[in-house]
Design a protein around this motif. Structure first.
Motif: not given
Length: 202
Positions: A163-175, A177-192
């Motif tokens: 759950a804490g291991a990073l699998r992938k992080v990628a851009w989802s538009g210029p503002d 990010l999509v963060v995926t951990t090894w347990d399959g959880e996907v989190t979107t982080v929006r930027l100012d």
């Protein structure tokens, strides 16, 4: 007469040099104490890079102080004492860097740098390190260019669990990010959109 003239001209010169070295030592010491806090408060990349660790500025302060002793005082006893303290401090810093630092520090190394889509001065940085045997990942966003560039932390990930291991992080538009951990959880982080600061830190 010539010898006296040389003494009179050299002494002020040495005094100015000593004061300049002492001022540099004080500045480096102040940087060691308050630099990390200022870097965190401003998020400026140039300060974050300079003050990520305290030991370089501490070492610089000690070396400059040792160099300032000779031009500032003619008392051998004072010189010996100050130089002995500085030598002990340098040995301590070198020991810390060579022995203790690799154990307590993740020793971050950059493994990925990806520009935001659409151009502009914004990019994603992924760094890897380790805590004993557990892998660590540090993700941040850098926005801007030159001395005004800012580095914003996105998250710190510990590979102790899936759950804490990073699998992938990628851009989802210029503002965003999509963060995926090894347990399959996907989190979107929006930027100012203006300065790239994440809405939250993972």
């Amino acid at each position: 007469m010539t010898i006296s003239a040389n003494i009179r001209t050299d002494r002020p010169r040495n005094s100015v040099l000593g004061r300049a070295l002492l001022a540099g030592a004080v500045a480096a010491g102040v940087g060691c104490l308050v630099g990390p806090a200022v870097a965190e408060a401003t998020s400026l990349l140039v300060l974050t890079s300079a003050f990520e660790y305290r030991w370089p500025s501490f070492l610089m302060a000690v070396v400059l102080l040792a160099a300032a002793v000779r031009p500032l005082t003619d008392r051998p006893a004072v010189r010996r004492r100050v130089l002995a303290v500085c030598a002990a401090a340098v040995i301590g810093v070198v020991w810390f860097r060579m022995v203790a630092f690799p154990v307590i520090s993740p020793d971050w190394r950059e493994t990925d740098r990806t520009a935001a889509p659409g151009g502009g001065d914004r990019y994603l940085v992924v760094e890897e390190g380790s805590a004993m045997i557990d892998p660590l990942w540090r993700v941040s966003v850098v926005d801007g260019w030159g001395v005004t560039a800012r580095q914003w932390p996105v998250g710190l990930f510990d590979g102790d669990t899936a759950a804490g291991a990073l699998r992938k992080v990628a851009w989802s538009g210029p503002d965003a990010l999509v963060v995926t951990t090894w347990d399959g959880e996907v989190t979107t982080v929006r930027l100012d959109p203006g300065n790239g600061k994440p809405e939250r830190e993972l």
